[in-house]
Design a protein around this motif. Structure first.
Motif, PDB file in Angstrom:
ATOM      1  N   GLY A  31      31.925  67.077 -48.876  1.00  0.00           N
ATOM      2  CA  GLY A  31      32.805  67.416 -48.165  1.00  0.00           C
ATOM      3  C   GLY A  31      32.985  67.699 -46.960  1.00  0.00           C
ATOM      4  N   GLY A  32      31.830  67.298 -46.012  1.00  0.00           N
ATOM      5  CA  GLY A  32      31.731  66.970 -44.942  1.00  0.00           C
ATOM      6  C   GLY A  32      32.481  66.284 -44.188  1.00  0.00           C
ATOM      7  N   LEU A  33      31.471  64.783 -44.826  1.00  0.00           N
ATOM      8  CA  LEU A  33      32.734  63.503 -44.577  1.00  0.00           C
ATOM      9  C   LEU A  33      33.794  63.021 -44.914  1.00  0.00           C
ATOM     10  N   LEU A  34      34.241  63.879 -45.676  1.00  0.00           N
ATOM     11  CA  LEU A  34      35.840  63.919 -46.535  1.00  0.00           C
ATOM     12  C   LEU A  34      36.724  64.599 -45.641  1.00  0.00           C
ATOM     13  N   LEU A  35      35.728  65.312 -44.744  1.00  0.00           N
ATOM     14  CA  LEU A  35      36.925  66.897 -43.188  1.00  0.00           C
ATOM     15  C   LEU A  35      36.957  65.715 -42.487  1.00  0.00           C
ATOM     16  N   THR A  36      35.608  65.162 -41.998  1.00  0.00           N
ATOM     17  CA  THR A  36      35.241  64.282 -40.356  1.00  0.00           C
ATOM     18  C   THR A  36      36.470  63.426 -40.870  1.00  0.00           C
ATOM     19  N   TRP A  46      36.903  70.046 -33.395  1.00  0.00           N
ATOM     20  CA  TRP A  46      35.486  69.946 -34.390  1.00  0.00           C
ATOM     21  C   TRP A  46      34.680  69.039 -35.162  1.00  0.00           C
ATOM     22  N   VAL A  47      35.573  67.452 -35.505  1.00  0.00           N
ATOM     23  CA  VAL A  47      34.727  66.096 -35.937  1.00  0.00           C
ATOM     24  C   VAL A  47      33.847  66.091 -35.069  1.00  0.00           C
TER      25      VAL A  47
END
Length: 148
Positions: A31-36, A46-47
């Motif tokens: 999820g972190g990579l997708l949201l980044t 924030w990314v």
């Protein structure tokens, strides 16, 4: 009648906790990579958070190195050891283990996971190029002789 927590052996409860933490880490990485990537496209500041990005890279690096060595994630071994200590085996699983396991474990040859981890790691590195964390931005700024 004893409450549920008195009937669950401590190692089994700890194994369930490890499994949930494992699932949350998987969610953080994926999820972190997708949201980044979405955040980079949308201009979210924030990314570029260095702590977030370094933590994500460290987790993926550990998993990739373990996979290249023919080993599982350390959390998997910890959970298995705890389950064995609780006297559990193949089909003697808790509710939490059943559902979280179905979300993060799949039956495929080991090379499929190694390839997937490698491709994900490369995508993560590309995200560092496309959307550099602040620590890299500062480093580039210092290299060019600019003040941070």
């Amino acid at each position: 009648m004893n409450p549920w927590y008195e009937r669950v052996p401590a190692p089994a409860l700890l194994a369930d906790i490890v499994l949930v933490v494992h699932g949350l880490i998987v969610l953080f990485v994926l999820g972190g990579l997708l949201l980044t990537l979405i955040g980079g496209w949308r201009g979210w500041h924030w990314v570029h958070n260095s702590t977030f990005r370094l933590t994500q890279l460290a987790v993926v690096t550990v998993v990739l190195v373990q996979s290249l060595r023919g080993r599982y994630c350390p959390l998997t071994y910890w959970e298995v050891d705890l389950r064995r200590a609780a006297g559990q085996d193949g089909f003697d699983v808790s509710f939490i283990e059943y559902w979280v396991s179905n979300l993060i474990y799949y039956d495929a040859p080991a090379w499929v996971f190694t390839l997937g981890y490698t491709l994900f790691f490369l995508l993560l590195l590309l995200s560092w190029y496309w959307l550099p964390p602040r620590i890299l931005q500062r480093w580039k700024s210092l290299q060019l002789g600019n003040k941070p």
